[in-house]
Design an enzyme around this catalytic site. Sequence first.
Site, PDB file in Angstrom:
ATOM      1  N   ARG A   1       0.841  -1.123  -0.068  1.00 54.26           N
ATOM      2  CA  ARG A   1      -0.061  -0.128   0.050  1.00 54.26           C
ATOM      3  C   ARG A   1       0.960   1.286   0.007  1.00 54.26           C
ATOM      4  O   ARG A   1       0.579   2.067  -0.504  1.00 54.26           O
ATOM      5  CB  ARG A   1      -0.877   0.222   1.198  1.00 54.26           C
ATOM      6  CG  ARG A   1      -2.128  -0.916   1.270  1.00 54.26           C
ATOM      7  CD  ARG A   1      -2.785  -1.038   2.603  1.00 54.26           C
ATOM      8  NE  ARG A   1      -2.153  -1.353   3.746  1.00 54.26           N
ATOM      9  CZ  ARG A   1      -2.180  -2.419   4.392  1.00 54.26           C
ATOM     10  NH1 ARG A   1      -2.780  -3.555   3.440  1.00 54.26           N
ATOM     11  NH2 ARG A   1      -1.370  -2.810   5.139  1.00 54.26           N
ATOM     12  N   SER A   2       1.789   1.304   0.635  1.00 54.01           N
ATOM     13  CA  SER A   2       2.851   2.379   0.809  1.00 54.01           C
ATOM     14  C   SER A   2       4.105   2.322   0.268  1.00 54.01           C
ATOM     15  O   SER A   2       4.880   3.419   0.351  1.00 54.01           O
ATOM     16  CB  SER A   2       2.694   2.817   2.204  1.00 54.01           C
ATOM     17  OG  SER A   2       3.137   2.007   3.166  1.00 54.01           O
TER      18      SER A   2
ATOM     19  N   ARG B   1       5.478 -13.365  21.610  1.00 51.91           N
ATOM     20  CA  ARG B   1       5.742 -12.893  22.880  1.00 51.91           C
ATOM     21  C   ARG B   1       5.809 -14.080  23.981  1.00 51.91           C
ATOM     22  O   ARG B   1       6.501 -14.281  25.078  1.00 51.91           O
ATOM     23  CB  ARG B   1       4.637 -11.935  23.550  1.00 51.91           C
ATOM     24  CG  ARG B   1       4.892 -10.387  22.951  1.00 51.91           C
ATOM     25  CD  ARG B   1       4.064  -9.621  23.199  1.00 51.91           C
ATOM     26  NE  ARG B   1       4.016  -8.213  22.583  1.00 51.91           N
ATOM     27  CZ  ARG B   1       2.941  -7.478  22.556  1.00 51.91           C
ATOM     28  NH1 ARG B   1       1.822  -7.596  23.137  1.00 51.91           N
ATOM     29  NH2 ARG B   1       3.111  -6.405  21.738  1.00 51.91           N
TER      30      ARG B   1
ATOM     31  N   CYS C   1       2.362  -2.666  25.374  1.00 46.98           N
ATOM     32  CA  CYS C   1       2.688  -1.202  25.830  1.00 46.98           C
ATOM     33  C   CYS C   1       2.138  -1.023  27.140  1.00 46.98           C
ATOM     34  O   CYS C   1       2.758   0.268  27.845  1.00 46.98           O
ATOM     35  CB  CYS C   1       2.003  -0.212  24.851  1.00 46.98           C
ATOM     36  SG  CYS C   1       0.587  -0.442  24.174  1.00 46.98           S
TER      37      CYS C   1
ATOM     38  N   GLN D   1      -5.888   3.932  28.489  1.00 47.73           N
ATOM     39  CA  GLN D   1      -4.884   3.879  27.418  1.00 47.73           C
ATOM     40  C   GLN D   1      -5.321   4.759  26.100  1.00 47.73           C
ATOM     41  O   GLN D   1      -6.377   4.546  25.682  1.00 47.73           O
ATOM     42  CB  GLN D   1      -4.803   2.356  26.858  1.00 47.73           C
ATOM     43  CG  GLN D   1      -4.360   1.476  27.763  1.00 47.73           C
ATOM     44  CD  GLN D   1      -4.300  -0.197  27.406  1.00 47.73           C
ATOM     45  OE1 GLN D   1      -4.837  -0.962  28.063  1.00 47.73           O
ATOM     46  NE2 GLN D   1      -3.685  -0.521  26.217  1.00 47.73           N
TER      47      GLN D   1
ATOM     48  N   SER E   1      -3.510   6.255  20.166  1.00 50.35           N
ATOM     49  CA  SER E   1      -2.317   5.685  19.592  1.00 50.35           C
ATOM     50  C   SER E   1      -1.801   4.366  19.570  1.00 50.35           C
ATOM     51  O   SER E   1      -1.317   3.585  19.016  1.00 50.35           O
ATOM     52  CB  SER E   1      -1.170   6.789  19.665  1.00 50.35           C
ATOM     53  OG  SER E   1      -0.818   6.593  21.034  1.00 50.35           O
TER      54      SER E   1
ATOM     55  N   ARG F   1      -9.869   2.076  27.021  1.00 48.82           N
ATOM     56  CA  ARG F   1      -9.176   3.144  26.097  1.00 48.82           C
ATOM     57  C   ARG F   1      -9.904   4.637  26.375  1.00 48.82           C
ATOM     58  O   ARG F   1     -11.247   4.562  26.509  1.00 48.82           O
ATOM     59  CB  ARG F   1      -9.697   2.719  24.709  1.00 48.82           C
ATOM     60  CG  ARG F   1      -9.345   3.585  23.495  1.00 48.82           C
ATOM     61  CD  ARG F   1      -8.006   3.072  22.959  1.00 48.82           C
ATOM     62  NE  ARG F   1      -7.774   2.003  22.634  1.00 48.82           N
ATOM     63  CZ  ARG F   1      -6.576   1.261  22.394  1.00 48.82           C
ATOM     64  NH1 ARG F   1      -5.620   1.553  22.802  1.00 48.82           N
ATOM     65  NH2 ARG F   1      -6.845  -0.132  21.975  1.00 48.82           N
TER      66      ARG F   1
ATOM     67  N   HIS G   1      -0.083   6.265  27.640  1.00 50.69           N
ATOM     68  CA  HIS G   1      -1.042   5.167  28.686  1.00 50.69           C
ATOM     69  C   HIS G   1      -0.797   5.726  30.045  1.00 50.69           C
ATOM     70  O   HIS G   1       0.479   6.037  30.567  1.00 50.69           O
ATOM     71  CB  HIS G   1      -0.557   4.111  28.242  1.00 50.69           C
ATOM     72  CG  HIS G   1      -0.886   3.472  27.000  1.00 50.69           C
ATOM     73  ND1 HIS G   1      -1.650   4.300  26.056  1.00 50.69           N
ATOM     74  CD2 HIS G   1      -0.842   1.984  26.429  1.00 50.69           C
ATOM     75  CE1 HIS G   1      -1.884   3.479  24.783  1.00 50.69           C
ATOM     76  NE2 HIS G   1      -1.410   2.057  25.029  1.00 50.69           N
TER      77      HIS G   1
ATOM     78  N   ASN H   1       3.576   5.275  25.132  1.00 52.54           N
ATOM     79  CA  ASN H   1       3.103   4.089  24.702  1.00 52.54           C
ATOM     80  C   ASN H   1       4.017   3.878  23.192  1.00 52.54           C
ATOM     81  O   ASN H   1       4.291   2.918  22.892  1.00 52.54           O
ATOM     82  CB  ASN H   1       1.698   3.599  24.111  1.00 52.54           C
ATOM     83  CG  ASN H   1       0.955   4.816  23.484  1.00 52.54           C
ATOM     84  OD1 ASN H   1       0.973   5.998  23.937  1.00 52.54           O
ATOM     85  ND2 ASN H   1       0.614   4.382  22.306  1.00 52.54           N
TER      86      ASN H   1
HETATM   87  N1  LIG Z   1       0.821   1.735  18.954  1.00 49.27           N
HETATM   88  C1  LIG Z   1       1.478   1.305  20.168  1.00 49.27           C
HETATM   89  O1  LIG Z   1       1.405   1.932  21.130  1.00 49.27           O
HETATM   90  C2  LIG Z   1       2.121   0.052  20.259  1.00 49.27           C
HETATM   91  C3  LIG Z   1       2.848  -0.328  21.121  1.00 49.27           C
HETATM   92  C4  LIG Z   1       3.365  -1.759  21.292  1.00 49.27           C
HETATM   93  C5  LIG Z   1       3.229  -2.469  20.066  1.00 49.27           C
HETATM   94  N2  LIG Z   1       2.548  -2.145  19.147  1.00 49.27           N
HETATM   95  C6  LIG Z   1       2.498  -3.272  18.184  1.00 49.27           C
HETATM   96  O2  LIG Z   1       3.163  -2.794  16.909  1.00 49.27           O
HETATM   97  C7  LIG Z   1       2.187  -2.974  15.801  1.00 49.27           C
HETATM   98  C8  LIG Z   1       2.074  -1.900  14.904  1.00 49.27           C
HETATM   99  O3  LIG Z   1       1.466  -0.977  15.625  1.00 49.27           O
HETATM  100  P1  LIG Z   1       1.235   0.602  15.033  1.00 49.27           P
HETATM  101  O4  LIG Z   1       0.327   1.213  16.085  1.00 49.27           O
HETATM  102  O5  LIG Z   1       2.321   1.201  14.593  1.00 49.27           O
HETATM  103  O6  LIG Z   1       0.018   0.232  13.880  1.00 49.27           O
HETATM  104  P2  LIG Z   1      -0.159   1.092  12.639  1.00 49.27           P
HETATM  105  O7  LIG Z   1      -0.035   2.603  12.826  1.00 49.27           O
HETATM  106  O8  LIG Z   1      -1.472   0.722  12.252  1.00 49.27           O
HETATM  107  O9  LIG Z   1       0.777   0.924  11.448  1.00 49.27           O
HETATM  108  C9  LIG Z   1       1.022  -0.585  10.990  1.00 49.27           C
HETATM  109  C10 LIG Z   1       2.263  -0.589   9.970  1.00 49.27           C
HETATM  110  O10 LIG Z   1       2.564  -1.903   9.537  1.00 49.27           O
HETATM  111  C11 LIG Z   1       2.549  -2.178   8.326  1.00 49.27           C
HETATM  112  N3  LIG Z   1       1.920  -3.216   7.726  1.00 49.27           N
HETATM  113  C12 LIG Z   1       0.543  -3.545   7.867  1.00 49.27           C
HETATM  114  N4  LIG Z   1       0.612  -4.779   7.444  1.00 49.27           N
HETATM  115  C13 LIG Z   1       1.752  -4.932   6.678  1.00 49.27           C
HETATM  116  C14 LIG Z   1       2.212  -6.248   5.856  1.00 49.27           C
HETATM  117  N5  LIG Z   1       1.210  -7.283   5.714  1.00 49.27           N
HETATM  118  N6  LIG Z   1       3.555  -6.091   5.370  1.00 49.27           N
HETATM  119  C15 LIG Z   1       4.237  -5.150   5.483  1.00 49.27           C
HETATM  120  N7  LIG Z   1       3.912  -4.081   6.480  1.00 49.27           N
HETATM  121  C16 LIG Z   1       2.467  -3.968   6.892  1.00 49.27           C
HETATM  122  C17 LIG Z   1       1.698  -0.882   7.721  1.00 49.27           C
HETATM  123  O11 LIG Z   1       2.337  -0.228   6.381  1.00 49.27           O
HETATM  124  P3  LIG Z   1       1.244   0.546   5.299  1.00 49.27           P
HETATM  125  O12 LIG Z   1       1.505   1.768   5.641  1.00 49.27           O
HETATM  126  O13 LIG Z   1       1.813  -0.060   4.062  1.00 49.27           O
HETATM  127  O14 LIG Z   1      -0.218   0.011   5.620  1.00 49.27           O
HETATM  128  C18 LIG Z   1       2.273   0.330   8.808  1.00 49.27           C
HETATM  129  O15 LIG Z   1       3.506   0.807   8.557  1.00 49.27           O
HETATM  130  C19 LIG Z   1       1.572  -3.810  16.330  1.00 49.27           C
HETATM  131  O16 LIG Z   1       1.597  -5.182  16.399  1.00 49.27           O
HETATM  132  C20 LIG Z   1       1.156  -3.341  17.536  1.00 49.27           C
HETATM  133  O17 LIG Z   1       0.371  -4.307  18.307  1.00 49.27           O
HETATM  134  C21 LIG Z   1       1.872  -0.817  19.085  1.00 49.27           C
END
Ligand SMILES: NC(=O)c1ccc[n+]([C@@H]2O[C@H](COP(=O)([O-])OP(=O)(O)OC[C@H]3O[C@@H](n4cnc5c(N)ncnc54)[C@H](OP(=O)(O)O)[C@@H]3O)[C@@H](O)[C@H]2O)c1
Length: 312
Positions: free
Chosen positions: A38-39, A97, A126, A153, A156, A214, A221, A288
């Site tokens: 997509r990107s 994990r 997080c 939470q 984000s 949330r 958080h 977070n």
């Molecule tokens: N947000 C938090 O506070 C947090 C904290 C700890 C852990 N996490 C974990 O970190 C992960 C990402 O979280 P986020 O909040 O950053 O989510 P997000 O903002 O939705 O970003 C998701 C990212 O993953 C990419 N992506 C999705 N599907 C993909 C695929 N099949 N192949 C390659 N790239 C793919 C997306 O790319 P596109 O732009 O191409 O769609 C985007 O760069 C999750 O597992 C989440 O549980 C998040």
Amino acid sequence: MPESRIAVVGATGAVGAVTLRLLRERGYENVRAFASARSAGTTLDGGLRVEEATPEALAAGDIDLALFSVGTSASRELVPHAVRGGAVAVDKSAAYRLEPGVPLVVPEVNAARALEHDGIVANPNCCTIPLTCVLKPLHDAAGLVRVRVSTYQSVSGAGAQRMEQLRFEPQDQHNLAMDWTWDGDETDEESKIRAEAQKILELPELPISATTVRVPVLVGHAEAVWVELEEPISAEQATAVLGAAPSVQVVDVPTPGDAAKTDQVLVGRIRPDRAAENGLALFLACDNLVKGAALNAIQIAELLLDRARVAA
Ligand SMILES: NC(=O)c1ccc[n+]([C@@H]2O[C@H](COP(=O)([O-])OP(=O)(O)OC[C@H]3O[C@@H](n4cnc5c(N)ncnc54)[C@H](OP(=O)(O)O)[C@@H]3O)[C@@H](O)[C@H]2O)c1
């Protein structure tokens, strides 16, 4: 030793963007950005061009360290390809994990475990990261018996799209939510906090009860925490213990706003729990996206890179 070749997979997401910023601030230059088709082809703020995270690209053998933040199902699919190509993967999803043999690491708590990996090190949830930063020193000081936690939470935590939704949502529609997957009578977030904290603290029988909520906040958080301890410990003693703990900063009233963009876990409201013998109540807040995700993963990566430098 040449500079390590780092891949940020999920670079366009909420966590990926912070990961790239922190890597830049820490002086890493050999960094590539990956995301989905997509990107792919777009250019990010820092000037990096986004590559598609295909199995072939990740397995090509030109990545030393891959920092994944792509979600659980994409991690399950893609992480093994990076490892097959010779990279060590630090994965921020829930995919690995709780897998036996995969270290789940908060460097302030169990850094040594990071070196026991077989290609993958998992980065905790997080809420689990700041919680264990606070529980570990209290356990060392007085022995944990029981933990109860209620979370506040930010959106984000659910990704970049949810941040955009909140920005455009009329204020009178802001609400609390419990928008996780249900795992029986708990959210999967609640069971993750319990299982992950037990694994990181190496206290598999520690009773932990969580309620996750949330809140309409963009970043940061917060958690209200009640702990019961084996030994009596006063609020003053607990404050001194936490004040000396790594990555923990004692403040009067921790808030997500104050925690946002800082590296620290803010802790305050440390007081006796009037409902429990040897009980303490406290409140914490943490960014977070920083210590709750990107920074913790980079700290893990630096433990691994330090070992590689010593071995070289
Ligand atoms: N947000 C938090 O506070 C947090 C904290 C700890 C852990 N996490 C974990 O970190 C992960 C990402 O979280 P986020 O909040 O950053 O989510 P997000 O903002 O939705 O970003 C998701 C990212 O993953 C990419 N992506 C999705 N599907 C993909 C695929 N099949 N192949 C390659 N790239 C793919 C997306 O790319 P596109 O732009 O191409 O769609 C985007 O760069 C999750 O597992 C989440 O549980 C998040």
